[in-house]
Write an enzyme that holds these catalytic residues in place. Structure first.
Site, PDB file in Angstrom:
ATOM      1  N   GLY C 468       7.555   4.124  -0.439  1.00  0.00           N
ATOM      2  CA  GLY C 468       6.780   3.307   0.380  1.00  0.00           C
ATOM      3  C   GLY C 468       5.463   2.723  -0.119  1.00  0.00           C
ATOM      4  O   GLY C 468       4.881   2.123   0.753  1.00  0.00           O
ATOM      5  N   ASN C 594      -1.606  -5.426  -6.387  1.00  0.00           N
ATOM      6  CA  ASN C 594      -1.073  -6.168  -5.110  1.00  0.00           C
ATOM      7  C   ASN C 594      -1.905  -5.688  -3.812  1.00  0.00           C
ATOM      8  O   ASN C 594      -1.775  -4.551  -3.241  1.00  0.00           O
ATOM      9  CB  ASN C 594       0.164  -5.789  -4.869  1.00  0.00           C
ATOM     10  CG  ASN C 594       1.159  -6.459  -3.664  1.00  0.00           C
ATOM     11  OD1 ASN C 594       0.257  -6.881  -2.731  1.00  0.00           O
ATOM     12  ND2 ASN C 594       2.140  -6.357  -3.817  1.00  0.00           N
ATOM     13  N   GLU C 668      -3.498   8.258  -3.190  1.00  0.00           N
ATOM     14  CA  GLU C 668      -4.233   9.442  -2.628  1.00  0.00           C
ATOM     15  C   GLU C 668      -5.682   9.479  -2.259  1.00  0.00           C
ATOM     16  O   GLU C 668      -5.991  10.057  -1.562  1.00  0.00           O
ATOM     17  CB  GLU C 668      -3.898  10.844  -3.700  1.00  0.00           C
ATOM     18  CG  GLU C 668      -2.364  11.191  -3.582  1.00  0.00           C
ATOM     19  CD  GLU C 668      -1.931  11.979  -4.826  1.00  0.00           C
ATOM     20  OE1 GLU C 668      -1.714  13.050  -4.436  1.00  0.00           O
ATOM     21  OE2 GLU C 668      -1.563  11.362  -5.863  1.00  0.00           O
TER      22      GLU C 668
END
Lengths: 338, 217, 717
Positions: C468, C594, C668
């Site tokens: 994901g 990105n 994270e």
């Protein structure tokens, strides 16, 4: 889940007959709680009698200005009904505060009343639970019980009833209509429909074996009465109440005294808790903050909080006092809802 | 995708054919633990022989190889299994297939047009990057389709203001309304802000289309 | 040319830095993307595990007769008859191998049937009897079982000490001495742990579709457990419905699924029931934090101690490294950062998004806020004052550190400078808070292959796993730029253990680790193509890379990402309910490859931090030994309605000491510090300091109804 027979009833009598013919059967409405419990092994019916397609999906205005809500009316349709929204906004609010859009589309009025506690010990077959297995003990009492009852619990059970809708119905003096077979029906006050656990926690309600909820009857609202539903929960949506309150208030516009008040708590007890002591104190009184607080405290004085859930008392007190303040216009915040 | 003005009632009318009580859809004895079940899924008719224990979700995933609807919790607590039953969103994990005999089901696989043109919500989800792992996405999409229909039909929500609750009519969808109406669909990747933008965009487009249709004779 | 010397310059790179849409977007919005349990193989059977119902003891008997009598049941495996497994580093995978029950929920049997309903019914019909022993699942400070481990998660030393922290603290004119706690938390990726395993006895080959964060490691572990060669196993993970650490290494589901397929000779799917997951796939261990900060009146830190107490299981030692981020954050000469752990009768904890940093920075950044209060200093300025020029623990220079810039930029965007005093709107108290974030740069060796086809297209093979994150998309971007070709000329193969070995999607390492190998393979292929004369052969041309050498090189630099969170919250004085109104993060995490997928990932981390702050908690019942909040109704993952406008921004860093892309991990850092910012905002709003997460209505209401200041703080003059 053990295999079961399935019967789709097309009439009340057919449903009642099927129930009688199949020992250990359960009526199936929307199934949002029953199927959940069957997967957990808490419910193990030998047959499901599907009553969801009975012609009970109507909301009808009664000649006396009340409303008759069929038992298979879906929660979302009940909350969205124009007459409910205009005359019983409390009921819409309570329904919309519960579950999720997709659950409300499926859950029925009758099923909502008959849903069972979300006590984690009730749902877990490997822990003792007198409600699930009478005589086995109560896992919650010695375990973690932050979400459990502070009022009306017994040594056998400290579970709470999870419904928001039922709290509103209790405050609205609604009645539950039950079909008992052979054309017989009876009515029970919504506030009396659910039981306190006592020594029979396995019985959530006063419903008798085989009886079917056919309708909920709402009395005509008192002109000028205002109402409110407030719910406190751990996240902003899609969570059961830590505590909730439903209030219907009818003030004498002349002297500002309480003509009638109905106050019900959710999340505090094995049933929606109609606060009779508080209501009695406030009826005929001017509901200033001090009087309201005294009345609510008188009600909550009956509470017996457990190790983990004493927070529910100040929470319930805050909710009730604030709701009444909002309805009387004493609230510093928003105006009273119509 | 039809834009219904009124969400149809859940479930079809009782399937006619009055008969002797108690019975199953095909008249099998009531001791049977399986039944023939007819479902129309994404416009395709299916006749299935199903164990009564089989949920709609497992029917789709295990019997019809329609794995778009996801199993996140299997208990109505996450919304990943959301599909449209008779046009209304529902948690398919809590519906028994046998009880849906005769129903029309739409899954995420049925949202795109016949020529594979994506549904406006599917396009909006891609445009706004409204997913990461994708596991909750089919449920979010079906839920959003249902939620937009409910709003168009005037269904209120917990976020609806008192004045709007009292006066029924199509619900205007603020970001707050979208958040509340889609709160039955958990997303652990935390794509909520993008989901809200996607649904708001697609909802506005749908409303504009509907408004345009009204003035066009 | 050294494959690692070249750094892609953003100016010349066409694809990197562009907001490229996810490559698999269409599959995911149409339902075409298939996950591990969605592989329809002929004759597929289903497995359902049976969890232990006691917290500690021994199995004395397993009665399978009732289960085996049910229709369609293919078998029930128990510790008495399950196949013996080979060795594994992870003892939680030694399933059905002995009669010991180390915690509640430990698997004690496995039912296999030809339908899902049959498997579930069979599992519930298995009768297990136990000999129970007294159990202990309650962590507390001063638990007699506490010990200081050698290492904590991540391979860090458990204990570090510099200077004289106790003396410096005593002498400090301004002191904060506080304790915080974070409860057990659950990853709860939306896709439950699931595997479809297919043993082909004839070919001697095992194919496993697994919901995991890396197929290479799953293949390796399965080979050891089942006595197979690696080339006899193919593990596939084309789409994975989230992991957040809990799928970083193989979990029981995949071992049991393989056992089942080997047992019954049919493909078997096992998808863990959600309620089993709390006990079987790892959790974030609870942490108790004792922090002492000493400072001069100008805010300069002179002493810092962060002592962490946590639990692990009796099966395996896992120590949440919550005191480690304090070794990175602030310039302070006198410090002690240490961990103590007790092995209890609890499920084995494991990785959950930013293990160590997430709870550790909650505590440290809350304490910094308390210190700012005690100093009467702006909390942003306090952090700026103590910014470190070199890594405080090791003394190495930072490869790049833009914490101050993140704080300044965040303050500007959030409107912090005009931070109003806490205010009231009706029953609501409104306040704002800030906290810093950090996460280390890790990198792991990876292989990759690049292949040029005669038609001008390229295939890049790398065993990345896209859980994901957008890895599939970013790998293609890296390849396109290294090959100097348009993005759509590149196709990508990933999520397959038959590809060159790749590390897990974990520790925010994926892009750097796989990407470096992709970069090197594509650069080598570009060189090869440049040397090639004439048309390409029909088979095309290929080049491979293996970054084992370059990735393992020890950097002379301390490499970390940094960030800052700003939160505005409201606390309801009637109900105690806290809601976040605004959450804004600014991060410095190298070159953002990105912006589209990066923003989603950063926001996603912040949402999980919001949950950690306000809604998520799990608890172990001392009586039953079980987690009480096991399902998604009881364990409150934030819903859409909980999540307000969230913004994530970044400062693009040009750091030459990282990898050819110049990127740091971003998976994270979004969660790190978010809970502290929210807690600090609640403190400003209410004037009450709550030191126990999450900030649920019961706690907030109790604090509001109590006095204005909680206990535990030693304020300065």
């Amino acid at each position: 889940m053990r295999p079961f027979a399935y019967v789709r009833a097309t009439s009340l009598q057919e449903a009642a007959d099927a129930y009688a013919a199949h020992p250990g059967s359960r009526y199936l409405g929307g199934g949002t709680n029953l199927v959940d419990l069957m997967k957990l092994g808490v419910e193990t019916p030998g047959a499901l009698i599907d009553v969801s397609r009975l012609p009970l999906a109507e909301i009808r205005e009664l000649p006396d200005g009340g409303l008759r809500v069929g038992a298979t009316v879906r929660n979302s349709d009940l909350a969205a009904h124009p007459l409910v929204r205009s005359r019983y906004p409390l009921l819409s609010r309570a329904l919309l505060a519960g579950a999720s859009g997709q659950l409300r589309n499926v859950a029925t009025t009758g099923g909502n009343l008959l849903q069972r506690t979300r006590c984690g010990y009730f749902q877990d077959l490997s822990t003792p639970c007198n409600k699930r297995e009478p005589g086995s003990g109560c896992g919650a009492r010695d375990g973690l019980h932050r979400d459990h009852a502070v009022l009306g619990h017994s040594e056998h059970c400290i579970a709470t009833h999870p419904s928001d809708m039922a709290v509103a119905l209790a405050a609205l003096d609604a009645e539950v209509e039950l079909y008992g077979g052979a054309g017989t029906t009876r009515r029970v006050a919504a506030a009396e429909f659910h039981r306190l656990p006592g020594d029979r926690p396995e019985d959530d309600t006063v419903i008798r074996p085989g009886e079917i909820v056919t309708a909920v009857l709402l009395p005509a609202p008192a002109p000028g009465a205002v109402s409110l539903y407030r719910k406190a929960r751990e996240r902003a949506s899609y969570a059961f109440a830590l505590a909730s309150v439903a209030v219907v208030l009818d003030l004498d516009p002349g002297d500002g005294r309480v003509r009638r008040i109905a106050l019900a708590f959710g999340g505090l007890a094995h049933r929606p808790w109609r606060a009779a002591a508080a209501e009695a104190r406030l009826t005929g009184a001017v509901p200033d903050p001090g009087a309201v607080r005294d009345a609510v405290d008188a009600e909550l004085a009956r509470a017996r909080p457990l190790r983990d859930n004493a927070y529910k008392l100040p929470l319930a007190r805050h909710l009730a006092c604030d709701a009444i303040a909002e309805l009387t216009g004493a609230h510093p915040g928003s105006p009273a809802t119509p | 995708m039809p834009h219904a003005t009124d969400p149809p009632a859940h479930g079809p009318v009782p399937d006619g054919a009055p008969g002797p009580a108690p019975r199953t859809p095909d008249g099998a004895p009531a001791t049977a633990v399986r039944s023939r079940v007819a479902l129309r899924v994404n416009g395709v008719h299916h006749e299935l022989d199903l164990d009564h224990r089989v949920t709609l979700l497992d029917t789709l995933r295990e019997h019809l190889d329609l794995t778009g609807a996801k199993k996140g919790c299997d208990h109505g607590q996450c919304g990943a299994c959301t599909v449209l039953v008779e046009g209304r969103r529902a948690n398919s994990c809590l519906l028994l297939a046998v009880a849906l005999h005769g129903c029309e089901i739409t899954t995420v696989e049925g949202l795109a047009g016949p020529d594979d043109t994506l549904h406006p919500l599917q396009r909006a989800f891609m445009e706004h990057d409204a997913f990461q792992c994708g596991y909750c996405t089919p449920g979010q999409l079906c839920s959003a389709v249902g939620a937009l229909r409910e709003a168009a039909a005037g269904h209120p929500s917990h976020a609806t203001a008192a004045a709007a609750l009292a006066v029924p009519g199509p619900a205007a969808l603020s970001a707050e309304e979208v958040r509340e109406r889609l709160s039955g669909n958990l997303c652990r990747c935390g794509a909520y802000p993008a989901i809200v933008r996607a649904v708001t965009d697609a909802g506005a487009d749908a409303a504009a289309t509907a408004a345009g249709a009204e003035v066009t004779p | 040319m050294s494959p690692t010397a070249a750094t892609l310059e953003p100016a010349t790179a066409a694809a990197l830095g562009a907001p490229v849409p996810r490559r698999e977007g269409r599959e995911k919005v149409t339902g075409a993307a298939r996950y591990a349990a969605e592989q329809h193989l002929p004759l597929r059977a289903y497995a359902w595990p049976v969890p232990a119902t006691v917290a500690r003891g021994r199995i004395t008997a397993v009665d399978t007769a009732g289960a085996l009598a049910l229709p369609g049941v293919l078998g029930v495996l128990t510790p008495y008859d399950a196949p013996r497994l080979g060795p594994s580093d992870d003892p939680t995978l030694q399933l059905l191998q002995d009669l010991r029950v180390p915690h509640r929920g430990w698997y004690v049997a496995l039912a296999v049937a030809d339908t899902l309903e049959g498997a579930r019914a069979a599992a519930s019909a298995v009768r297990v009897t136990y000999e129970t022993e007294p159990h202990d699942v309650t962590l507390r400070a001063g638990h007699p079982g506490l010990y200081t481990p050698e290492e904590v998660n991540g391979g860090y030393p458990a204990h570090r000490e510099h200077g004289d922290p106790d003396g410096a603290f005593e002498e400090a004119p301004v002191r904060v001495d506080v304790r915080y706690s974070v409860p057990p938390l659950h990853n709860h990726a939306m896709e439950p742990h699931a595997a479809t395993a297919d043993w082909d006895a004839e070919r001697g080959h095992l194919t496993v579709y697994d919901s995991c964060q890396g197929t290479t490691v799953v293949r390796g572990v399965l080979a050891g457990l089942f006595g197979l060669r690696a080339d006899q196993i193919t593990v596939l993970a084309e789409h994975v419905g989230g992991g957040f650490g809990s799928k970083g290494t193989p979990r029981p589901h995949v071992v049991l699924a393989v056992m089942a397929t080997r047992y019954c000779g049919r493909p078997v799917t096992l998808s863990l029931p959600r309620r089993h997951m709390a006990a079987t796939v790892g959790h974030r261990a609870p942490t108790l934090h004792h922090l002492r900060l000493g400072a001069r009146a100008d805010g300069t830190l002179t002493a810092l101690t962060h002592e962490v107490t946590t639990h692990t299981s009796r099966v395996r030692e896992f120590v949440e490294q919550a005191a480690v981020p304090a070794r990175v954050m602030y310039a302070v000469h006198n410090s002690r950062t240490t961990h103590r752990v007790a092995a209890l009768d609890v499920p084995t904890p494991s990785w959950m998004r930013a293990p160590g940093e997430a709870p550790g920075m909650y505590a440290l950044e809350s304490a910094m806020d308390e210190l700012a209060d005690a100093l009467g200093m702006d909390p942003v300025e306090l952090r700026v004052r103590n910014d470190a020029a070199t890594e405080p623990d090791g003394g190495r220079p930072f490869s790049s550190r833009h914490l101050v810039e993140c704080l300044r930029e965040g303050a500007r965007r959030f409107g912090w400078a005009g931070r109003r005093p806490p205010r009231r709107e009706g029953a609501l108290l409104i306040g704002a808070g800030v906290a810093a974030a950090t996460y280390p740069v890790y990198i792991a060796p990876s292989g990759a292959r690049a292949h040029a086809r005669p038609d001008g297209s390229y295939l890049v093979e790398v065993n990345a796993t896209d859980i994901g994150t957008g890895a599939r998309t970013v790998m293609a971007q890296i390849a396109a730029d290294a090959l100097r070709v348009p993005l759509d000329a590149v196709s990508l193969s990933l999520g397959n253990s038959a590809l060159p070995p790749g590390p897990v999607a974990g520790g925010s390492t994926g892009t750097a680790s796989w990407g470096w190998a992709v970069h090197d393979a594509c650069t080598a292929l570009t060189d090869r193509l440049a040397r090639h004369q004439g048309p390409l052969p029909a088979a095309g041309l290929s080049a491979s890379a293996d970054t084992t050498q370059s990735a393992k090189q020890k950097s002379p630099y301390a490499r970390h990402a940094f960030g800052a969170h700003f939160a505005e919250v409201q606390a309801d004085t009637v109900t105690g309910e806290v809601r976040v109104r605004r959450l804004l993060g600014v991060f410095a995490a190298g070159h953002i490859l990105n912006p589209r997928t990066a923003r989603s990932q950063l926001i996603g981390g912040m949402v999980m931090g919001l949950g950690m702050a306000l809604t998520e908690h799990s608890g172990l019942d001392p009586a039953s030994g079980d987690f009480v909040e096991r399902d998604l109704a009881a364990y409150h993952v934030p819903t859409n309605a909980d999540v307000p406008a969230i913004e994530a921004h970044w400062i693009d860093e040009h750091d030459k000491h990282l990898n050819p892309m110049g990127s740091k991990g971003i998976g994270e850092i979004g969660i790190v510090g978010a809970a502290a910012a929210i807690g600090n905002a609640v403190c400003q709003a209410t004037g009450r300091r709550l030191r126990e997460l999450p900030l649920t209505p019961d706690r907030v209401l109790a604090a509001l109804d109590a006095g204005p200041e909680g206990a535990g703080r030693v304020a300065g003059p």
